[in-house]
Motif scaffolding. Structure first.
Motif, PDB file in Angstrom:
ATOM      1  N   PRO A  27      -8.794 -24.623   9.879  1.00  0.00           N
ATOM      2  CA  PRO A  27      -8.018 -23.706  10.714  1.00  0.00           C
ATOM      3  C   PRO A  27      -6.957 -24.430  11.518  1.00  0.00           C
ATOM      4  O   PRO A  27      -7.059 -25.635  11.767  1.00  0.00           O
ATOM      5  CB  PRO A  27      -9.091 -23.097  11.622  1.00  0.00           C
ATOM      6  N   HIS A  62      -9.216 -14.487   7.810  1.00  0.00           N
ATOM      7  CA  HIS A  62      -8.742 -15.489   6.854  1.00  0.00           C
ATOM      8  C   HIS A  62      -8.484 -14.956   5.443  1.00  0.00           C
ATOM      9  O   HIS A  62      -8.129 -15.739   4.561  1.00  0.00           O
ATOM     10  CB  HIS A  62      -9.702 -16.687   6.777  1.00  0.00           C
ATOM     11  N   GLY A  72      -9.766 -19.644  13.995  1.00  0.00           N
ATOM     12  CA  GLY A  72      -8.372 -19.630  13.555  1.00  0.00           C
ATOM     13  C   GLY A  72      -7.512 -19.045  14.651  1.00  0.00           C
ATOM     14  O   GLY A  72      -7.944 -18.937  15.800  1.00  0.00           O
ATOM     15  N   ASP A 102      -3.740 -15.916  10.788  1.00  0.00           N
ATOM     16  CA  ASP A 102      -4.260 -14.740  10.095  1.00  0.00           C
ATOM     17  C   ASP A 102      -3.118 -13.806   9.695  1.00  0.00           C
ATOM     18  O   ASP A 102      -3.100 -13.258   8.591  1.00  0.00           O
ATOM     19  CB  ASP A 102      -5.223 -13.999  11.029  1.00  0.00           C
TER      20      ASP A 102
END
Length: 259
Positions: free
Chosen positions: A117, A126, A152, A157
């Motif tokens: 990430p 993801h 993340g 994203d």
């Protein structure tokens, strides 16, 4: 009451996924408890565009609620042609990111981290893409396949989602003459400010290229199903898309920052 098992296809990692009545059974992994905690949190705060976790069955498979409908990619992608539907998907993603902001992962959480990430700002999906968006007639749209969820950032994203939902593709069958306009619709609906828009643009190519690199590395180790996808040319497609995106960064900036 006993229900027959109906194999479910679609996506790239669907082996062993079956429908049993109003539930889906999937192979569980070390990440499953953390993913179930995430899904339970989302429903507890009112985000319903995801399956609800129902535990583990007597075969050790995770149990999720079955979401009626079909995935968008590729046969129903035309549903995303109208700008208001594309905007709806972006708002779904924003709602998810807002809903997960206060999620406290279990202290022993283990995530299935496929690609390193960029940060640990949130627990991201993801794989927000048309192949994981279920649409039905008269039923709410929802995202499936949360197994790769993990740390993340919102923009990481979002960059992945932009690639699939616009789409930003070099393939002649999917390349859009209105890609810049659709990108603007998507980002406007998500609600990024100017600073975040500038940060997003270089991530579009980086996130796309990370998929090529992931498939390349997994194929070199003979890891399934990634080695098969690499052999089928998916790596080349991700690399071509990354080249296409990076060569047009000025175009994306102009679209996102136009008054």
């Amino acid at each position: 009451m006993q229900h027959d098992e109906e194999p479910l296809s679609g996506g790239n990692v669907s082996e062993g996924v079956v429908r049993v009545g109003d539930t889906v059974r999937r192979p569980a992994g070390p990440w499953t408890p953390a993913v179930h905690a995430l899904l339970a949190h989302l429903h507890s705060v009112g985000f319903d565009a995801a399956p609800r976790p129902l535990g583990i069955d007597d075969q050790g498979r995770e149990i999720l609620t079955f979401l009626p409908g079909q995935v968008v990619w590729p046969d129903r992608f035309s549903l995303l042609e109208p700008a208001h539907r594309l905007a709806h998907v972006a708002r779904m993603i924003r709602d998810f990111h807002d809903a997960v902001q206060d999620f406290a992962a279990p202290p022993d959480a283990r995530w299935q981290t496929l690609i390193p990430p960029d940060s640990s700002e949130i627990i991201a999906h993801h794989d927000l893409a048309p192949w994981n968006l279920v649409v039905g007639d008269g039923t709410p749209w929802a995202f499936i396949d949360w197994d790769a969820a993990g740390p993340g950032s919102r923009l990481w994203d979002l960059a992945y989602a932009v690639h699939g939902f616009i789409p930003l593709s070099a393939h002649p069958d999917w390349q859009r003459h209105d890609a810049a306009e659709r990108l603007r619709v998507f980002v406007d609906a998500y609600g990024l400010d100017e600073t975040a828009r500038r940060e997003l643009v270089p991530l579009l190519g980086r996130r796309t290229r990370s998929m090529h690199d992931f498939l390349r590395d997994q194929a070199a180790q003979g890891m399934r199903p990634w080695a098969r996808l690499w052999a089928e040319g998916h790596g080349d497609a991700w690399r071509s898309d990354a080249d296409y995106i990076e060569l047009r960064e000025d175009q994306w900036v102009r679209a996102l920052l136009a008054g």
